[in-house]
Design an enzyme around this catalytic site. Sequence first.
Site, mmCIF file in Angstrom:
data_model
loop_
_atom_site.group_PDB
_atom_site.id
_atom_site.type_symbol
_atom_site.label_atom_id
_atom_site.label_comp_id
_atom_site.label_asym_id
_atom_site.label_seq_id
_atom_site.Cartn_x
_atom_site.Cartn_y
_atom_site.Cartn_z
ATOM 1 C CG HIS A 1 6.291 8.370 -12.944
ATOM 2 N ND1 HIS A 1 7.578 8.163 -12.541
ATOM 3 C CD2 HIS A 1 5.657 7.173 -12.820
ATOM 4 C CE1 HIS A 1 7.730 6.892 -12.202
ATOM 5 N NE2 HIS A 1 6.565 6.276 -12.361
ATOM 6 C CG ASP B 1 -17.656 4.899 -0.179
ATOM 7 O OD1 ASP B 1 -17.540 6.099 0.167
ATOM 8 O OD2 ASP B 1 -17.358 3.959 0.582
ATOM 9 C CG HIS C 1 -11.656 3.819 6.226
ATOM 10 N ND1 HIS C 1 -11.766 3.869 4.853
ATOM 11 C CD2 HIS C 1 -12.623 4.647 6.708
ATOM 12 C CE1 HIS C 1 -12.753 4.682 4.517
ATOM 13 N NE2 HIS C 1 -13.289 5.170 5.624
ATOM 14 C CE1 TYR D 1 -13.985 1.304 6.373
ATOM 15 C CE2 TYR D 1 -15.481 -0.580 6.381
ATOM 16 C CZ TYR D 1 -14.836 0.441 7.048
ATOM 17 O OH TYR D 1 -15.041 0.616 8.404
ATOM 18 C CB ALA D 2 -16.686 0.785 -2.526
ATOM 19 C CG ASN D 3 -13.512 4.643 -0.373
ATOM 20 O OD1 ASN D 3 -14.348 5.325 -0.950
ATOM 21 N ND2 ASN D 3 -13.678 4.216 0.870
#
EC number: 5.4.99.62
Length: 139
Positions: free
Chosen positions: A20, A28, A106, A128-130
């Site tokens: 948990h 990316d 970021h 920024y595909a994270n």
Amino acid sequence: MKKNTLLNAELSYIIASLGHTDEITICDAGLPIPDRSQRIDLALIQGIPTFIDTVKATLAEMQIEGVIVAQEFKTVSPQLHDELMTLVQIEEELRGKPITISYIPHEEFKSHSHQSKAIVRTGECTPYANVIFQSGVVF
């Protein structure tokens, strides 16, 4: 906690071992991954696998209660951001409980990702595909 069947042994193991509030990052192809972090490198070529396909496979297995993304993702890559948020909304409806969504700069995201149990690198080349997923519980 795992929910279904995933073919990648490393990713499956990590998800099964999450407690948990533990976190994993899906990123990316360009996010820096420090040597001290467990790297699960799925990237084959540019765009394969995609960020969204990797998120879908992960959400099929992982119970999440929190999501962290960079503020820049929403403004620089709005279409992919919206796809991610749609998947999170669907997951929230399936779960029947709210999923917390946090936006951070970021640079802070990069530092925070180092706390993840693993960082999963995709072939995605969209800026920024994270995302960082925080593990929930199935009960």
